[in-house]
Design a protein around this motif. Sequence first.
Motif, PDB file in Angstrom:
ATOM      1  N   LYS A  56       0.826  -1.204   0.000  1.00  0.00           N
ATOM      2  CA  LYS A  56       0.000   0.000   0.000  1.00  0.00           C
ATOM      3  C   LYS A  56       0.872   1.271   0.000  1.00  0.00           C
ATOM      4  CE  LYS A  56      -4.417   1.404   1.695  1.00  0.00           C
ATOM      5  NZ  LYS A  56      -5.461   1.305   2.667  1.00  0.00           N
ATOM      6  N   ILE A  57       2.027   1.192   0.636  1.00  0.00           N
ATOM      7  CA  ILE A  57       2.940   2.338   0.670  1.00  0.00           C
ATOM      8  C   ILE A  57       3.310   2.765  -0.744  1.00  0.00           C
ATOM      9  CG2 ILE A  57       5.295   3.057   1.282  1.00  0.00           C
ATOM     10  CD1 ILE A  57       4.977   1.465   3.883  1.00  0.00           C
ATOM     11  N   GLU A  58       3.541   1.793  -1.616  1.00  0.00           N
ATOM     12  CA  GLU A  58       3.924   2.073  -3.007  1.00  0.00           C
ATOM     13  C   GLU A  58       2.882   2.916  -3.729  1.00  0.00           C
ATOM     14  OE1 GLU A  58       6.520   1.644  -5.236  1.00  0.00           O
ATOM     15  OE2 GLU A  58       7.563   1.317  -3.349  1.00  0.00           O
ATOM     16  N   GLN A  59       1.625   2.774  -3.373  1.00  0.00           N
ATOM     17  CA  GLN A  59       0.545   3.504  -4.039  1.00  0.00           C
ATOM     18  C   GLN A  59       0.650   5.015  -3.828  1.00  0.00           C
ATOM     19  OE1 GLN A  59      -3.146   1.841  -2.614  1.00  0.00           O
ATOM     20  NE2 GLN A  59      -2.654  -0.206  -3.366  1.00  0.00           N
ATOM     21  N   TYR A  60       1.394   5.432  -2.822  1.00  0.00           N
ATOM     22  CA  TYR A  60       1.514   6.840  -2.490  1.00  0.00           C
ATOM     23  C   TYR A  60       2.792   7.484  -3.020  1.00  0.00           C
ATOM     24  CZ  TYR A  60      -2.269   6.004   0.854  1.00  0.00           C
ATOM     25  OH  TYR A  60      -3.471   5.680   1.428  1.00  0.00           O
ATOM     26  N   SER A  61       3.643   6.713  -3.668  1.00  0.00           N
ATOM     27  CA  SER A  61       4.968   7.222  -4.050  1.00  0.00           C
ATOM     28  C   SER A  61       4.909   8.405  -5.015  1.00  0.00           C
ATOM     29  CB  SER A  61       5.843   6.109  -4.607  1.00  0.00           C
ATOM     30  OG  SER A  61       5.266   5.574  -5.765  1.00  0.00           O
ATOM     31  N   GLU A  62       4.001   8.384  -5.965  1.00  0.00           N
ATOM     32  CA  GLU A  62       3.922   9.493  -6.918  1.00  0.00           C
ATOM     33  C   GLU A  62       3.488  10.791  -6.227  1.00  0.00           C
ATOM     34  OE1 GLU A  62       1.508  10.636 -10.949  1.00  0.00           O
ATOM     35  OE2 GLU A  62       2.121   8.549 -10.693  1.00  0.00           O
ATOM     36  N   SER A  63       2.506  10.698  -5.345  1.00  0.00           N
ATOM     37  CA  SER A  63       2.053  11.885  -4.607  1.00  0.00           C
ATOM     38  C   SER A  63       3.154  12.429  -3.707  1.00  0.00           C
ATOM     39  CB  SER A  63       0.816  11.557  -3.776  1.00  0.00           C
ATOM     40  OG  SER A  63      -0.245  11.178  -4.618  1.00  0.00           O
ATOM     41  N   LEU A  64       3.928  11.539  -3.089  1.00  0.00           N
ATOM     42  CA  LEU A  64       5.042  11.969  -2.252  1.00  0.00           C
ATOM     43  C   LEU A  64       6.105  12.663  -3.096  1.00  0.00           C
ATOM     44  CD1 LEU A  64       6.423  12.113   0.497  1.00  0.00           C
ATOM     45  CD2 LEU A  64       7.344   9.823   0.058  1.00  0.00           C
ATOM     46  N   SER A  65       6.340  12.170  -4.296  1.00  0.00           N
ATOM     47  CA  SER A  65       7.304  12.804  -5.204  1.00  0.00           C
ATOM     48  C   SER A  65       6.888  14.229  -5.542  1.00  0.00           C
ATOM     49  CB  SER A  65       7.441  11.999  -6.492  1.00  0.00           C
ATOM     50  OG  SER A  65       8.030  10.762  -6.242  1.00  0.00           O
ATOM     51  N   VAL A  66       5.591  14.445  -5.700  1.00  0.00           N
ATOM     52  CA  VAL A  66       5.089  15.793  -5.987  1.00  0.00           C
ATOM     53  C   VAL A  66       5.382  16.732  -4.820  1.00  0.00           C
ATOM     54  CG1 VAL A  66       2.986  17.162  -6.351  1.00  0.00           C
ATOM     55  CG2 VAL A  66       3.317  15.027  -7.612  1.00  0.00           C
ATOM     56  N   ILE A  67       5.158  16.268  -3.589  1.00  0.00           N
ATOM     57  CA  ILE A  67       5.432  17.079  -2.406  1.00  0.00           C
ATOM     58  C   ILE A  67       6.917  17.439  -2.352  1.00  0.00           C
ATOM     59  CG2 ILE A  67       5.484  17.093   0.119  1.00  0.00           C
ATOM     60  CD1 ILE A  67       2.974  15.249   0.003  1.00  0.00           C
ATOM     61  N   CYS A  68       7.779  16.455  -2.581  1.00  0.00           N
ATOM     62  CA  CYS A  68       9.228  16.692  -2.521  1.00  0.00           C
ATOM     63  C   CYS A  68       9.692  17.603  -3.652  1.00  0.00           C
ATOM     64  CB  CYS A  68       9.980  15.364  -2.535  1.00  0.00           C
ATOM     65  SG  CYS A  68       9.703  14.408  -1.035  1.00  0.00           S
ATOM     66  N   THR A  69       9.069  17.490  -4.811  1.00  0.00           N
ATOM     67  CA  THR A  69       9.394  18.376  -5.928  1.00  0.00           C
ATOM     68  C   THR A  69       8.990  19.813  -5.608  1.00  0.00           C
ATOM     69  OG1 THR A  69       9.157  16.575  -7.514  1.00  0.00           O
ATOM     70  CG2 THR A  69       9.037  18.811  -8.399  1.00  0.00           C
TER      71      THR A  69
END
Length: 112
Positions: A56-69
Amino acid sequence: MSENIQSIIMMYLSSFKKLYGRHLRKVVLQCTHRDEESADEADVTVFILLDMPDEKIEQYSESLSVICTDLLIEHSIWVNPVVKNKKQIGFAETTMSNEQTVVYEADEKYYI
């Protein structure tokens, strides 16, 4: 650790809370300076500890990348997010150094 970096991460804490909701258990900030004389040149690692399974953690990786960007674009801070769950917490804790700051910790104990 630069208070500026810490305050910026605190501003983004609401984004982490919104993204992970009740699964967010702890956020720890670790900052190491590349050059002893320059506080602006720092490697920032944000440890995000969750109470959800790996898949389930993997499902959030793209959204987390947006925050870090956003952090990089708006504040010129490159953040390395490390997201782990209770099963992986031993690894996360051994990776953390003494120069860390807990910026958020949920009241309840870890579940899974």
